[in-house]
Design a protein around this motif. Structure first.
Motif, short mmCIF file in Angstrom:
data_model
loop_
_atom_site.label_atom_id
_atom_site.label_comp_id
_atom_site.label_asym_id
_atom_site.label_seq_id
_atom_site.Cartn_x
_atom_site.Cartn_y
_atom_site.Cartn_z
N ASN A 40 0.83 -1.21 0.00
CA ASN A 40 0.00 0.00 0.00
C ASN A 40 0.86 1.26 0.00
OD1 ASN A 40 -3.13 -0.46 0.40
ND2 ASN A 40 -2.09 -2.10 1.52
N LEU A 41 1.92 1.24 0.81
CA LEU A 41 2.79 2.41 0.88
C LEU A 41 3.55 2.63 -0.43
CD1 LEU A 41 4.22 2.04 4.51
CD2 LEU A 41 2.39 3.55 3.71
N LEU A 42 3.90 1.54 -1.10
CA LEU A 42 4.57 1.65 -2.39
C LEU A 42 3.65 2.28 -3.43
CD1 LEU A 42 6.56 -1.72 -2.63
CD2 LEU A 42 7.52 0.60 -2.55
N LEU A 43 2.38 1.88 -3.42
CA LEU A 43 1.41 2.46 -4.35
C LEU A 43 1.25 3.95 -4.08
CD1 LEU A 43 -0.72 1.94 -6.59
CD2 LEU A 43 -2.40 1.63 -4.75
N LEU A 44 1.08 4.30 -2.79
CA LEU A 44 0.97 5.71 -2.42
C LEU A 44 2.24 6.46 -2.78
CD1 LEU A 44 -0.53 8.02 -0.97
CD2 LEU A 44 0.42 7.17 1.19
N GLY A 45 3.39 5.84 -2.49
CA GLY A 45 4.67 6.48 -2.75
C GLY A 45 4.90 6.74 -4.23
N TYR A 46 4.49 5.80 -5.07
CA TYR A 46 4.68 5.98 -6.51
C TYR A 46 3.94 7.22 -7.00
CZ TYR A 46 4.07 5.37 -11.51
OH TYR A 46 4.02 5.60 -12.87
N PHE A 47 2.68 7.33 -6.64
CA PHE A 47 1.88 8.44 -7.14
C PHE A 47 2.21 9.77 -6.46
CE2 PHE A 47 -0.91 4.94 -8.50
CZ PHE A 47 -1.15 5.35 -9.81
N LYS A 48 2.54 9.72 -5.19
CA LYS A 48 2.65 10.97 -4.43
C LYS A 48 4.09 11.44 -4.24
CE LYS A 48 0.60 13.11 -0.34
NZ LYS A 48 -0.35 12.93 0.77
N TYR A 49 5.05 10.52 -4.16
CA TYR A 49 6.40 10.92 -3.75
C TYR A 49 7.49 10.63 -4.79
CZ TYR A 49 3.95 11.04 0.70
OH TYR A 49 3.05 11.31 1.69
N SER A 50 7.16 10.04 -5.92
CA SER A 50 8.18 9.70 -6.92
C SER A 50 8.99 10.92 -7.35
CB SER A 50 7.52 9.06 -8.15
OG SER A 50 7.00 7.79 -7.84
N ASN A 51 8.29 11.98 -7.74
CA ASN A 51 8.97 13.17 -8.23
C ASN A 51 9.75 13.89 -7.12
OD1 ASN A 51 8.20 12.88 -10.90
ND2 ASN A 51 6.25 13.93 -10.57
N PHE A 52 9.26 13.76 -5.89
CA PHE A 52 10.00 14.34 -4.75
C PHE A 52 11.36 13.67 -4.61
CE2 PHE A 52 11.09 13.84 -0.21
CZ PHE A 52 11.32 15.18 0.11
N PHE A 53 11.36 12.34 -4.68
CA PHE A 53 12.63 11.62 -4.54
C PHE A 53 13.53 11.84 -5.76
CE2 PHE A 53 10.05 8.90 -1.60
CZ PHE A 53 10.80 9.16 -0.46
N ILE A 54 12.93 11.91 -6.95
CA ILE A 54 13.73 12.16 -8.15
C ILE A 54 14.41 13.52 -8.08
CG2 ILE A 54 13.59 12.59 -10.64
CD1 ILE A 54 11.41 10.43 -10.77
N SER A 55 13.68 14.54 -7.68
CA SER A 55 14.25 15.89 -7.61
C SER A 55 15.35 15.98 -6.56
CB SER A 55 13.15 16.91 -7.31
OG SER A 55 12.58 16.68 -6.04
N ASN A 56 15.19 15.25 -5.45
CA ASN A 56 16.22 15.28 -4.41
C ASN A 56 17.46 14.49 -4.83
OD1 ASN A 56 15.39 16.58 -1.62
ND2 ASN A 56 13.54 15.72 -2.52
N ILE A 57 17.25 13.38 -5.55
CA ILE A 57 18.39 12.61 -6.08
C ILE A 57 19.16 13.47 -7.08
CG2 ILE A 57 19.03 10.66 -7.55
CD1 ILE A 57 16.71 9.11 -6.23
N ASN A 58 18.43 14.20 -7.92
CA ASN A 58 19.08 15.10 -8.89
C ASN A 58 19.91 16.17 -8.18
OD1 ASN A 58 18.02 13.76 -11.10
ND2 ASN A 58 16.27 15.13 -11.32
N SER A 59 19.38 16.70 -7.09
CA SER A 59 20.08 17.75 -6.36
C SER A 59 21.33 17.22 -5.66
CB SER A 59 19.14 18.39 -5.33
OG SER A 59 18.05 19.00 -5.96
N VAL A 60 21.21 16.06 -5.02
CA VAL A 60 22.32 15.52 -4.24
C VAL A 60 23.42 14.94 -5.13
CG1 VAL A 60 22.98 13.74 -2.56
CG2 VAL A 60 20.88 15.05 -2.23
N LEU A 61 23.03 14.21 -6.19
CA LEU A 61 24.00 13.53 -7.04
C LEU A 61 24.33 14.31 -8.31
CD1 LEU A 61 22.64 9.87 -6.78
CD2 LEU A 61 24.41 10.97 -5.39
N ASN A 62 23.72 15.50 -8.42
CA ASN A 62 23.94 16.35 -9.60
C ASN A 62 23.58 15.59 -10.89
OD1 ASN A 62 24.63 18.74 -10.90
ND2 ASN A 62 26.77 18.13 -11.17
N LYS A 63 22.44 14.92 -10.85
CA LYS A 63 21.95 14.19 -12.01
C LYS A 63 20.82 14.97 -12.68
CE LYS A 63 24.59 10.54 -11.40
NZ LYS A 63 25.61 10.11 -12.40
N ASP A 64 20.32 14.42 -13.76
CA ASP A 64 19.25 15.09 -14.50
C ASP A 64 18.17 14.08 -14.90
OD1 ASP A 64 17.89 17.17 -15.67
OD2 ASP A 64 18.90 16.93 -17.60
N PHE A 65 17.73 13.28 -13.93
CA PHE A 65 16.66 12.33 -14.20
C PHE A 65 15.35 13.09 -14.43
CE2 PHE A 65 19.49 9.74 -11.37
CZ PHE A 65 19.93 8.86 -12.36
#
Length: 463
Positions: A40-65
């Motif tokens: 259930n948390l994975l389903l919620l996480g996919y829709f609600k938090y995916s872009n949050f984690f992507i943007s933070n990964i981009n900021s920390v690792l200097n990536k452009d996902f």
């Protein structure tokens, strides 16, 4: 009704419900329970938090996902928690650790689906526990029309509608503009915008809950209370016993107590409190502002628990550091302090990001006066002001801006009066209304109905 948002949302909801119901039939050991909750948390996480984690990964690792093109299903945060509550209660019932009065026995899929999709609560709560709703569905006496319930329901609906439309939506015009142009605000305007948002948030969310409860009680079903005059709270801990009560109950019941609650020492108790408030903040939104808001609220609750300062009428038997509080202040002072603390915390809750939140704090605490109040107040260009603004423009145009400011202040005064009065539930359940009050309700309903064309979406739809 839910399908009006998107047919895809319906498919996600039904598929999720079917999978969870099937899992509940096999949920007899902890590994299955934990796996089900994680699903259930994975389903919620996919829709609600995916872009949050992507943007933070981009900021920390200097990536452009690239961020995902995801539309958040309406109400997913609420019905996900309802499904988790059902799974945990089913596990506890099968292991004989659930209270007798909360046991449901064999739950059919139709009962479960109705519990999850029950339309008054699906998109914005309250988060009802399984036994609270399913046991009422099974009670055939509730299917008989009840005039008293219908009267209470109509009254609750009208009060909620008027709070949302006449107060919350009008204040939202000011709030949206103020938080959009944070960098241009002066100190006094910032204070008034923040006060407006404090009122708007309450009227918007509690107004919805009043309407949901009203519709539900007309159908013979009682939803759990979600608000109990929170701005009358005398401590931050007391505030969270009154604000979004079903969310607080969910975290206490399914997170705080399993973590050990207050049974494992003072330090662990404080940590458990912080955990549930950080989770609460993150539940509200995928952003660091929400996490900061949750952390601040958690720290203030821990502060209350320390017992350094207590409020008359809110004194516990035992605090984290001492058995008796060091200082005791009167209720009115505790109420003012609590309101100010919650109001300040909402800077994080409403700001676009942390930079805007920090700038808002600068505007509040470093006094400036560029006169932005007039520009902000002009956002209150509502139909109720049409005649007086038109007349002022014709005969005294130099005073138009002042009229807008006065309208804003009057709206805030009315909001304060409503908040200091009895809440909707206490009003509706007090008995048969008088003829004058009935006429007042009719006027409120007609006024709100006429203003429906201006209605914005509910704030908590985005959560």
């Amino acid at each position: 009704m839910y399908g009006f948002f998107s047919v895809n949302f319906v498919i996600i909801l039904l598929a999720s419900s079917l999978v969870n119901y099937l899992l509940s039939k096999k949920i007899e050991n902890k590994p299955v329970l934990i796996s089900s909750i994680c699903l259930n948390l994975l389903l919620l996480g996919y829709f609600k938090y995916s872009n949050f984690f992507i943007s933070n990964i981009n900021s920390v690792l200097n990536k452009d996902f690239s961020e995902l093109n995801i539309i958040l299903p309406v109400g997913i945060s609420f019905y996900t928690f309802s499904q988790i509550a059902f799974l945990i209660d089913q596990y506890r019932e099968k292991n004989n650790t659930l209270k007798v009065e909360e046991r449901l026995g064999n739950v059919s899929f139709s009962e479960y689906l109705l519990y999850i999709t029950y339309f008054p609560k699906i998109v914005q709560g309250p988060i009802a526990l399984p036994y609270e709703i399913i046991s009422q569905f099974r009670d055939r006496t509730r299917r008989i029309a009840n005039p008293a319930n219908f009267r209470i329901g109509v009254e609750l609906f009208i009060i909620g509608l008027s709070k949302k439309v006449l107060l919350g939506d009008n204040l939202s015009k000011i709030v949206d503009y103020g938080f959009k142009y944070t960098y241009y605000m002066d100190t006094i305007t910032g204070l008034l915008v923040l006060l407006s948002y404090t009122f708007q948030l309450y009227f918007d969310f509690s107004g919805y809950c009043d309407m949901a409860e009203g519709v539900s009680i007309m159908l013979g079903i009682e939803l759990p209370q979600n608000f109990d005059s929170p701005y009358k709270a005398i401590s931050v801990r007391n505030l969270w016993q009154r604000w979004h009560m079903t969310l607080t109950r969910f975290f206490v019941r399914y997170v705080y107590i399993p973590l050990g609650g207050s049974r494992k020492g003072n330090l662990r108790t404080a940590l458990n409190v912080l955990i549930i408030f950080i989770l609460s903040g993150f539940w509200h939104g995928a952003g660091w502002t929400y996490i900061c808001w949750g952390l601040l609220m958690g720290l203030m609750v821990v502060w209350d628990d320390l017992g350094i300062i207590a409020v008359t009428g809110d004194i516990k038997k035992h605090y984290l550091l001492r058995n008796k509080p060091l200082f005791v202040i009167p209720k009115w002072l505790g109420n003012i302090f609590t309101f100010i603390v919650f109001q300040i915390s909402l800077v994080f809750f409403r700001s676009q990001d942390l930079k805007y939140a920090i700038q808002f704090f600068k505007q509040l605490f470093i006094f400036i006066w560029p006169g932005f109040m007039y520009k902000t107040s002009e956002m209150l260009d509502i139909s109720e002001n049409y005649l007086i603004i038109t007349a002022t423009n014709l005969f005294a145009k130099q005073y138009t801006s002042i009229i807008y400011v006065i309208s804003w202040l009057i709206l805030l005064v009315i909001s304060a009066i409503v908040i200091l009065n009895k809440n909707a539930r206490k009003i509706a359940y007090k008995g048969i209304p008088s003829k004058k009050y009935t006429a007042f309700l009719i006027i409120l309903f007609v006024w709100s109905f006429i203003s429906l064309s201006q209605v914005s979406t509910f704030i908590y739809f985005q959560f």
